[in-house]
Design a protein around this motif. Structure first.
Motif, PDB file in Angstrom:
ATOM      1  N   GLN A  24       0.834  -1.205   0.000  1.00 41.53           N
ATOM      2  CA  GLN A  24       0.000   0.000   0.000  1.00 41.53           C
ATOM      3  C   GLN A  24       0.875   1.263   0.000  1.00 41.53           C
ATOM      4  OE1 GLN A  24      -3.271   0.086  -0.415  1.00 41.53           O
ATOM      5  NE2 GLN A  24      -3.032   2.314  -0.479  1.00 41.53           N
ATOM      6  N   GLU A  25       1.925   1.251   0.830  1.00 45.41           N
ATOM      7  CA  GLU A  25       2.806   2.434   0.912  1.00 45.41           C
ATOM      8  C   GLU A  25       3.560   2.659  -0.399  1.00 45.41           C
ATOM      9  OE1 GLU A  25       3.876   2.427   5.686  1.00 45.41           O
ATOM     10  OE2 GLU A  25       4.858   0.991   4.347  1.00 45.41           O
ATOM     11  N   ILE A  26       3.983   1.545  -1.036  1.00 41.00           N
ATOM     12  CA  ILE A  26       4.666   1.685  -2.339  1.00 41.00           C
ATOM     13  C   ILE A  26       3.694   2.299  -3.343  1.00 41.00           C
ATOM     14  CG2 ILE A  26       5.857   0.485  -4.225  1.00 41.00           C
ATOM     15  CD1 ILE A  26       6.534  -1.761  -2.249  1.00 41.00           C
ATOM     16  N   ALA A  27       2.473   1.797  -3.340  1.00 32.65           N
ATOM     17  CA  ALA A  27       1.462   2.284  -4.281  1.00 32.65           C
ATOM     18  C   ALA A  27       1.227   3.785  -4.104  1.00 32.65           C
ATOM     19  CB  ALA A  27       0.166   1.510  -4.089  1.00 32.65           C
ATOM     20  N   GLU A  28       1.186   4.208  -2.844  1.00 28.53           N
ATOM     21  CA  GLU A  28       0.958   5.638  -2.584  1.00 28.53           C
ATOM     22  C   GLU A  28       2.103   6.486  -3.115  1.00 28.53           C
ATOM     23  OE1 GLU A  28       0.193   5.888   1.632  1.00 28.53           O
ATOM     24  OE2 GLU A  28      -1.678   4.734   1.364  1.00 28.53           O
ATOM     25  N   LYS A  29       3.316   6.001  -2.929  1.00 30.52           N
ATOM     26  CA  LYS A  29       4.478   6.766  -3.414  1.00 30.52           C
ATOM     27  C   LYS A  29       4.453   6.912  -4.929  1.00 30.52           C
ATOM     28  CE  LYS A  29       7.896   5.960   0.216  1.00 30.52           C
ATOM     29  NZ  LYS A  29       8.154   7.374   0.571  1.00 30.52           N
ATOM     30  N   LEU A  30       3.873   5.917  -5.600  1.00 30.32           N
ATOM     31  CA  LEU A  30       3.844   5.966  -7.071  1.00 30.32           C
ATOM     32  C   LEU A  30       2.508   6.502  -7.603  1.00 30.32           C
ATOM     33  CD1 LEU A  30       5.567   2.528  -7.827  1.00 30.32           C
ATOM     34  CD2 LEU A  30       6.508   4.789  -8.285  1.00 30.32           C
ATOM     35  N   SER A  31       1.636   6.930  -6.675  1.00 30.96           N
ATOM     36  CA  SER A  31       0.285   7.392  -7.036  1.00 30.96           C
ATOM     37  C   SER A  31      -0.452   6.364  -7.886  1.00 30.96           C
ATOM     38  CB  SER A  31       0.333   8.735  -7.789  1.00 30.96           C
ATOM     39  OG  SER A  31       1.123   9.647  -7.102  1.00 30.96           O
ATOM     40  N   LEU A  32      -0.392   5.135  -7.442  1.00 30.27           N
ATOM     41  CA  LEU A  32      -1.102   4.048  -8.146  1.00 30.27           C
ATOM     42  C   LEU A  32      -1.954   3.295  -7.129  1.00 30.27           C
ATOM     43  CD1 LEU A  32       1.936   2.608 -10.114  1.00 30.27           C
ATOM     44  CD2 LEU A  32      -0.057   3.659 -11.173  1.00 30.27           C
ATOM     45  N   THR A  33      -2.817   2.411  -7.653  1.00 31.06           N
ATOM     46  CA  THR A  33      -3.571   1.586  -6.719  1.00 31.06           C
ATOM     47  C   THR A  33      -2.737   0.346  -6.391  1.00 31.06           C
ATOM     48  OG1 THR A  33      -4.599   0.290  -8.449  1.00 31.06           O
ATOM     49  CG2 THR A  33      -5.757   2.296  -7.761  1.00 31.06           C
ATOM     50  N   ARG A  34      -3.047  -0.243  -5.257  1.00 30.90           N
ATOM     51  CA  ARG A  34      -2.356  -1.466  -4.831  1.00 30.90           C
ATOM     52  C   ARG A  34      -2.521  -2.562  -5.897  1.00 30.90           C
ATOM     53  NH1 ARG A  34       0.063  -5.123  -3.709  1.00 30.90           N
ATOM     54  NH2 ARG A  34       0.203  -6.501  -1.912  1.00 30.90           N
ATOM     55  N   ALA A  35      -3.750  -2.632  -6.465  1.00 33.74           N
ATOM     56  CA  ALA A  35      -4.048  -3.668  -7.466  1.00 33.74           C
ATOM     57  C   ALA A  35      -3.196  -3.499  -8.719  1.00 33.74           C
ATOM     58  CB  ALA A  35      -5.522  -3.637  -7.834  1.00 33.74           C
ATOM     59  N   ALA A  36      -2.946  -2.258  -9.097  1.00 33.54           N
ATOM     60  CA  ALA A  36      -2.161  -2.005 -10.316  1.00 33.54           C
ATOM     61  C   ALA A  36      -0.709  -2.454 -10.139  1.00 33.54           C
ATOM     62  CB  ALA A  36      -2.221  -0.522 -10.668  1.00 33.54           C
ATOM     63  N   LEU A  37      -0.267  -2.449  -8.888  1.00 37.01           N
ATOM     64  CA  LEU A  37       1.134  -2.819  -8.611  1.00 37.01           C
ATOM     65  C   LEU A  37       1.356  -4.319  -8.495  1.00 37.01           C
ATOM     66  CD1 LEU A  37       2.815  -0.547  -5.952  1.00 37.01           C
ATOM     67  CD2 LEU A  37       3.184  -0.666  -8.397  1.00 37.01           C
ATOM     68  N   ARG A  38       0.253  -5.038  -8.285  1.00 40.76           N
ATOM     69  CA  ARG A  38       0.364  -6.461  -7.932  1.00 40.76           C
ATOM     70  C   ARG A  38       1.237  -7.275  -8.910  1.00 40.76           C
ATOM     71  NH1 ARG A  38      -4.952  -7.630  -5.715  1.00 40.76           N
ATOM     72  NH2 ARG A  38      -4.177  -6.590  -3.854  1.00 40.76           N
ATOM     73  N   PRO A  39       1.015  -7.137 -10.238  1.00 42.10           N
ATOM     74  CA  PRO A  39       1.843  -7.942 -11.158  1.00 42.10           C
ATOM     75  C   PRO A  39       3.335  -7.625 -11.041  1.00 42.10           C
ATOM     76  CG  PRO A  39       0.038  -6.857 -12.333  1.00 42.10           C
ATOM     77  CD  PRO A  39       0.030  -6.314 -10.953  1.00 42.10           C
ATOM     78  N   ASP A  40       3.667  -6.336 -10.880  1.00 45.81           N
ATOM     79  CA  ASP A  40       5.089  -5.958 -10.755  1.00 45.81           C
ATOM     80  C   ASP A  40       5.698  -6.535  -9.479  1.00 45.81           C
ATOM     81  OD1 ASP A  40       5.269  -4.458 -13.102  1.00 45.81           O
ATOM     82  OD2 ASP A  40       4.307  -2.737 -12.128  1.00 45.81           O
ATOM     83  N   LEU A  41       4.961  -6.448  -8.394  1.00 51.15           N
ATOM     84  CA  LEU A  41       5.482  -6.985  -7.122  1.00 51.15           C
ATOM     85  C   LEU A  41       5.662  -8.499  -7.213  1.00 51.15           C
ATOM     86  CD1 LEU A  41       3.507  -4.788  -4.583  1.00 51.15           C
ATOM     87  CD2 LEU A  41       5.981  -4.807  -4.948  1.00 51.15           C
ATOM     88  N   ALA A  42       4.738  -9.143  -7.939  1.00 47.74           N
ATOM     89  CA  ALA A  42       4.846 -10.598  -8.106  1.00 47.74           C
ATOM     90  C   ALA A  42       6.121 -10.944  -8.875  1.00 47.74           C
ATOM     91  CB  ALA A  42       3.615 -11.133  -8.828  1.00 47.74           C
ATOM     92  N   ILE A  43       6.385 -10.217  -9.942  1.00 42.32           N
ATOM     93  CA  ILE A  43       7.600 -10.478 -10.748  1.00 42.32           C
ATOM     94  C   ILE A  43       8.858 -10.249  -9.906  1.00 42.32           C
ATOM     95  CG2 ILE A  43       8.994  -9.519 -12.653  1.00 42.32           C
ATOM     96  CD1 ILE A  43       6.358  -9.203 -14.207  1.00 42.32           C
ATOM     97  N   LEU A  44       8.869  -9.161  -9.146  1.00 36.48           N
ATOM     98  CA  LEU A  44      10.067  -8.829  -8.365  1.00 36.48           C
ATOM     99  C   LEU A  44      10.314  -9.825  -7.228  1.00 36.48           C
ATOM    100  CD1 LEU A  44       9.715  -4.930  -8.267  1.00 36.48           C
ATOM    101  CD2 LEU A  44      11.412  -6.269  -9.521  1.00 36.48           C
TER     102      LEU A  44
END
Ligand code: ADP
Length: 210
Positions: A24-44
């Protein structure tokens, strides 16, 4: 190695600087939703760059970085790191070889025959040994004191620095002539360069400091 997208790079940097940090905190820093970040976090996380702990968040995997650098170091090719060989004719007097060692500031000289093929290796200790109790170093050719073919341990341009390091440690020697085979049965090799313990140390520093 997979190439990271710009956003994945940004996430890595955020976690490097702020971890442990929640999705959630990463998403806020990037002004994105948590859901939008999910695929990137999964890859990393799947590729091992990030680790995740429930209720703690994401943190940077230092081991991954070290392993990546170590892998890079181990796969470097001899051809990219070899230095110029310092060469003398095998009829050169020991006295001149000693002078050459100082002039070129090296620890080992290579001797070639009249056709330019590798004939011998002359190390500091070979020259010291020859100097002990031997008054006529101007008359004594290096061919008498050198380590000769077929006893020379060599390396090819396409071998890795890891193989070079192993050969030097296993054979208790400081340097390896980099060669190209002319005729295996006759043991004839052209001299292309040299790899020394210093070469390995320099490569290690270069890669680790990058
Ligand atoms: P130093 O004499 O300064 O300790 P080395 O450890 O490299 O240097 O040499 C030790 C001995 O091994 C010497 O007699 C030298 O001629 C021999 N030698 C050095 N390099 C090689 C090589 N690539 N292949 C075979 N013998 C070598």
């Amino acid at each position: 190695m997979i190439k990271l997208t710009k956003r994945q790079d940004e996430i890595l940097n955020i976690v490097k600087q702020n971890g442990p940090i929640t999705g959630q905190e990463i998403a806020e820093k990037l002004s994105l939703t948590r859901a939008a970040l999910r695929p990137d976090l999964a890859i990393l996380t799947m590729s091992g760059k990030l680790d995740a702990r429930p209720r703690v968040g994401y943190f940077f995997n230092d081991n991954y970085e070290v392993k990546r650098q170590a892998d890079k170091f181990l796969h470097q090719k001899v051809t990219d790191y070899k230095a110029h060989p310092i060469v003398v004719e095998k009829s050169t007097p020991v006295y001149d070889a000693i002078v050459q060692l100082f002039l070129e500031d090296v620890g080992t000289l290579y001797a070639v025959d009249s056709e330019g093929h590798l004939a011998g290796v002359i190390s500091r200790k070979d020259l010291l040994r020859a100097s002990l109790g031997n008054k006529n170093l101007q008359e004594l050719p290096v061919s008498v004191i050198m380590t000769r073919m077929p006893n020379i341990i060599t390396i090819n341009s396409e071998e890795t620095l890891l193989e070079a390091a192993k050969k030097m440690i296993q054979n208790h020697i400081d340097s390896l002539p980099v060669v190209k085979e002319v005729d295996q049965q006759k043991n004839t090799y052209l001299l292309l360069g040299r790899i020394t313990k210093t070469t390995i140390t320099r490569a290690y520093l270069e890669i680790m400091e990058k």
